[in-house]
Design a protein around this motif. Structure first.
Motif, PDB file in Angstrom:
ATOM      1  N   ARG A  53       0.630  -1.196   0.107  1.00  0.00           N
ATOM      2  CA  ARG A  53       0.082   0.059  -0.027  1.00  0.00           C
ATOM      3  C   ARG A  53       0.918   1.269   0.092  1.00  0.00           C
ATOM      4  O   ARG A  53       0.546   2.127  -0.788  1.00  0.00           O
ATOM      5  CB  ARG A  53      -1.059   0.038   1.319  1.00  0.00           C
ATOM      6  CG  ARG A  53      -1.855   1.240   1.159  1.00  0.00           C
ATOM      7  CD  ARG A  53      -2.874   0.980   2.275  1.00  0.00           C
ATOM      8  NE  ARG A  53      -3.556  -0.177   2.811  1.00  0.00           N
ATOM      9  CZ  ARG A  53      -3.107  -1.260   3.591  1.00  0.00           C
ATOM     10  NH1 ARG A  53      -2.315  -0.878   4.105  1.00  0.00           N
ATOM     11  NH2 ARG A  53      -3.957  -2.288   3.539  1.00  0.00           N
ATOM     12  N   PHE A  54       2.069   1.051   0.848  1.00  0.00           N
ATOM     13  CA  PHE A  54       2.753   2.264   0.830  1.00  0.00           C
ATOM     14  C   PHE A  54       3.451   2.540  -0.435  1.00  0.00           C
ATOM     15  O   PHE A  54       3.514   3.520  -1.014  1.00  0.00           O
ATOM     16  CB  PHE A  54       3.680   2.291   1.932  1.00  0.00           C
ATOM     17  CG  PHE A  54       5.101   3.200   1.979  1.00  0.00           C
ATOM     18  CD1 PHE A  54       4.697   4.452   2.353  1.00  0.00           C
ATOM     19  CD2 PHE A  54       6.246   2.744   1.955  1.00  0.00           C
ATOM     20  CE1 PHE A  54       5.649   5.300   2.275  1.00  0.00           C
ATOM     21  CE2 PHE A  54       7.253   3.684   1.919  1.00  0.00           C
ATOM     22  CZ  PHE A  54       6.980   5.047   2.125  1.00  0.00           C
ATOM     23  N   ARG A  59       4.357   5.237  -5.724  1.00  0.00           N
ATOM     24  CA  ARG A  59       4.470   5.144  -7.035  1.00  0.00           C
ATOM     25  C   ARG A  59       3.395   6.189  -7.529  1.00  0.00           C
ATOM     26  O   ARG A  59       3.680   6.636  -8.807  1.00  0.00           O
ATOM     27  CB  ARG A  59       3.860   3.651  -7.472  1.00  0.00           C
ATOM     28  CG  ARG A  59       3.889   3.528  -8.973  1.00  0.00           C
ATOM     29  CD  ARG A  59       4.831   4.032 -10.075  1.00  0.00           C
ATOM     30  NE  ARG A  59       5.921   2.839  -9.905  1.00  0.00           N
ATOM     31  CZ  ARG A  59       7.275   3.073 -10.603  1.00  0.00           C
ATOM     32  NH1 ARG A  59       7.564   4.359 -11.128  1.00  0.00           N
ATOM     33  NH2 ARG A  59       8.081   2.408 -10.423  1.00  0.00           N
ATOM     34  N   ALA A  60       2.314   6.151  -7.129  1.00  0.00           N
ATOM     35  CA  ALA A  60       1.327   7.284  -7.564  1.00  0.00           C
ATOM     36  C   ALA A  60       2.024   8.839  -7.448  1.00  0.00           C
ATOM     37  O   ALA A  60       1.643   9.566  -8.622  1.00  0.00           O
ATOM     38  CB  ALA A  60       0.102   7.269  -6.769  1.00  0.00           C
ATOM     39  N   ALA A  61       2.676   9.054  -6.541  1.00  0.00           N
ATOM     40  CA  ALA A  61       3.357  10.384  -6.337  1.00  0.00           C
ATOM     41  C   ALA A  61       4.323  10.584  -7.390  1.00  0.00           C
ATOM     42  O   ALA A  61       4.527  11.457  -8.057  1.00  0.00           O
ATOM     43  CB  ALA A  61       3.975  10.452  -5.002  1.00  0.00           C
ATOM     44  N   HIS A  62       5.035   9.468  -7.724  1.00  0.00           N
ATOM     45  CA  HIS A  62       6.010   9.437  -8.856  1.00  0.00           C
ATOM     46  C   HIS A  62       5.416   9.899  -9.988  1.00  0.00           C
ATOM     47  O   HIS A  62       5.941  10.658 -10.758  1.00  0.00           O
ATOM     48  CB  HIS A  62       6.705   8.295  -8.756  1.00  0.00           C
ATOM     49  CG  HIS A  62       7.474   7.931 -10.138  1.00  0.00           C
ATOM     50  ND1 HIS A  62       7.173   7.492 -11.160  1.00  0.00           N
ATOM     51  CD2 HIS A  62       8.888   8.253 -10.410  1.00  0.00           C
ATOM     52  CE1 HIS A  62       8.027   7.249 -11.923  1.00  0.00           C
ATOM     53  NE2 HIS A  62       9.053   7.894 -11.455  1.00  0.00           N
ATOM     54  N   ASP A  63       4.433   9.192 -10.312  1.00  0.00           N
ATOM     55  CA  ASP A  63       3.488   9.379 -11.754  1.00  0.00           C
ATOM     56  C   ASP A  63       2.826  10.759 -11.646  1.00  0.00           C
ATOM     57  O   ASP A  63       2.836  11.583 -12.586  1.00  0.00           O
ATOM     58  CB  ASP A  63       2.409   8.499 -11.698  1.00  0.00           C
ATOM     59  CG  ASP A  63       3.038   6.663 -11.853  1.00  0.00           C
ATOM     60  OD1 ASP A  63       4.236   6.872 -12.016  1.00  0.00           O
ATOM     61  OD2 ASP A  63       2.401   5.853 -11.909  1.00  0.00           O
ATOM     62  N   LEU A  64       2.287  11.183 -10.411  1.00  0.00           N
ATOM     63  CA  LEU A  64       1.821  12.601 -10.490  1.00  0.00           C
ATOM     64  C   LEU A  64       3.032  13.629 -10.915  1.00  0.00           C
ATOM     65  O   LEU A  64       2.655  14.655 -11.449  1.00  0.00           O
ATOM     66  CB  LEU A  64       1.193  12.824  -8.911  1.00  0.00           C
ATOM     67  CG  LEU A  64       0.566  14.335  -8.909  1.00  0.00           C
ATOM     68  CD1 LEU A  64      -0.605  14.212  -9.862  1.00  0.00           C
ATOM     69  CD2 LEU A  64       0.152  14.241  -7.446  1.00  0.00           C
ATOM     70  N   TRP A 104       0.880   4.989  10.193  1.00  0.00           N
ATOM     71  CA  TRP A 104       1.274   3.628  10.140  1.00  0.00           C
ATOM     72  C   TRP A 104       0.128   2.971  11.167  1.00  0.00           C
ATOM     73  O   TRP A 104      -0.212   3.722  12.092  1.00  0.00           O
ATOM     74  CB  TRP A 104       2.765   3.630  10.465  1.00  0.00           C
ATOM     75  CG  TRP A 104       3.806   4.196   9.783  1.00  0.00           C
ATOM     76  CD1 TRP A 104       4.660   5.219  10.071  1.00  0.00           C
ATOM     77  CD2 TRP A 104       4.123   3.589   8.458  1.00  0.00           C
ATOM     78  NE1 TRP A 104       5.299   5.560   9.214  1.00  0.00           N
ATOM     79  CE2 TRP A 104       5.070   4.693   7.950  1.00  0.00           C
ATOM     80  CE3 TRP A 104       3.700   2.788   7.531  1.00  0.00           C
ATOM     81  CZ2 TRP A 104       5.632   4.560   6.726  1.00  0.00           C
ATOM     82  CZ3 TRP A 104       4.311   2.769   6.381  1.00  0.00           C
ATOM     83  CH2 TRP A 104       5.140   3.713   6.011  1.00  0.00           C
ATOM     84  N   ALA A 105       0.191   1.722  10.954  1.00  0.00           N
ATOM     85  CA  ALA A 105      -0.817   0.778  11.800  1.00  0.00           C
ATOM     86  C   ALA A 105      -0.056   0.904  12.855  1.00  0.00           C
ATOM     87  O   ALA A 105       1.221   1.026  13.372  1.00  0.00           O
ATOM     88  CB  ALA A 105      -0.932  -0.451  11.197  1.00  0.00           C
ATOM     89  N   THR A 106      -0.765   0.720  14.381  1.00  0.00           N
ATOM     90  CA  THR A 106      -0.454   1.009  15.440  1.00  0.00           C
ATOM     91  C   THR A 106       0.830  -0.018  15.813  1.00  0.00           C
ATOM     92  O   THR A 106       1.744   0.140  16.883  1.00  0.00           O
ATOM     93  CB  THR A 106      -1.407   0.821  16.710  1.00  0.00           C
ATOM     94  OG1 THR A 106      -2.067  -0.365  16.558  1.00  0.00           O
ATOM     95  CG2 THR A 106      -2.435   1.928  16.626  1.00  0.00           C
ATOM     96  N   ASP A 107       0.753  -1.313  15.218  1.00  0.00           N
ATOM     97  CA  ASP A 107       1.698  -2.268  15.520  1.00  0.00           C
ATOM     98  C   ASP A 107       2.982  -2.182  14.356  1.00  0.00           C
ATOM     99  O   ASP A 107       3.905  -3.127  14.471  1.00  0.00           O
ATOM    100  CB  ASP A 107       1.261  -3.677  15.557  1.00  0.00           C
ATOM    101  CG  ASP A 107       0.394  -4.129  14.283  1.00  0.00           C
ATOM    102  OD1 ASP A 107       0.144  -3.085  13.594  1.00  0.00           O
ATOM    103  OD2 ASP A 107       0.173  -5.115  14.192  1.00  0.00           O
ATOM    104  N   ILE A 108       2.995  -1.318  13.605  1.00  0.00           N
ATOM    105  CA  ILE A 108       4.111  -1.258  12.494  1.00  0.00           C
ATOM    106  C   ILE A 108       5.124   0.040  12.995  1.00  0.00           C
ATOM    107  O   ILE A 108       4.826   0.872  13.346  1.00  0.00           O
ATOM    108  CB  ILE A 108       3.330  -0.786  11.187  1.00  0.00           C
ATOM    109  CG1 ILE A 108       2.952  -1.945  10.589  1.00  0.00           C
ATOM    110  CG2 ILE A 108       4.819  -0.439  10.307  1.00  0.00           C
ATOM    111  CD1 ILE A 108       2.111  -1.825   9.199  1.00  0.00           C
TER     112      ILE A 108
END
Length: 159
Positions: A53-54, A59-64, A104-108
């Motif tokens: 997901r990250f 990748r979307a920011a790169h393409d933007l 980030w999720a709490t456990d990551i």
């Protein structure tokens, strides 16, 4: 019908289950429970899913950056990450849904090499990054995945 020595018509076998029959039933129940336990996914999700997901958002920011012809950056901290675009000579947060600030999720637990605790990668209008960045995501003692952003704009996941 022959009568037994006690005078009743009951055969030698008493009513009920044998030990073997009970053991077979318990074994079948144990196997069914094991199959159910293995089929239930981890409620936290898989760490690789969070890494993907990250990476997809990066990748979307790169393409933007390429599509809009302007610099787009991603910043990463221990608490989360976000995206900014260069407009009017200043960095402005991107408010579109896929590139909003995310926690980030709490456990990551992410690890970044920057001593300040905040790393930033800037994609220019050609999609090249100003510097490479590795973001290592950990969950628990064993699970780990690394999202790497190359200087050429390539995004890879290891783990």
């Amino acid at each position: 019908m022959p009568m037994s020595a006690t005078g009743n018509n009951r055969g030698r076998r008493a009513n009920g289950f044998t030990l073997i029959e009970l053991m077979i039933v318990v074994t079948i129940i144990a196997l069914a429970l094991a199959a159910v336990a293995l089929a239930i996914p981890d409620p936290r999700g898989r760490l690789i899913d969070d890494a993907e997901r990250f990476a997809a958002r990066v990748r979307a920011a790169h393409d933007l950056a390429i599509v809009e012809g302007r610099s787009v950056s991603i910043w990463v901290t221990a608490a989360g990450y976000g995206f900014d675009k260069r407009a009017g000579g200043a960095w402005q947060p991107i408010s579109e849904k896929p590139l909003r600030v995310a926690r980030w999720a709490t456990d990551i637990r992410p690890t970044i090499a920057d001593p300040s605790g905040r790393a930033r990668v800037i994609f220019d209008s050609t999609g090249l990054a100003n510097a490479p960045l590795d973001v290592r995501l950990r969950r628990g003692a064993d699970a780990a995945a690394t999202v790497s952003i190359g200087a050429d704009g390539a995004i890879t996941i290891n783990g």
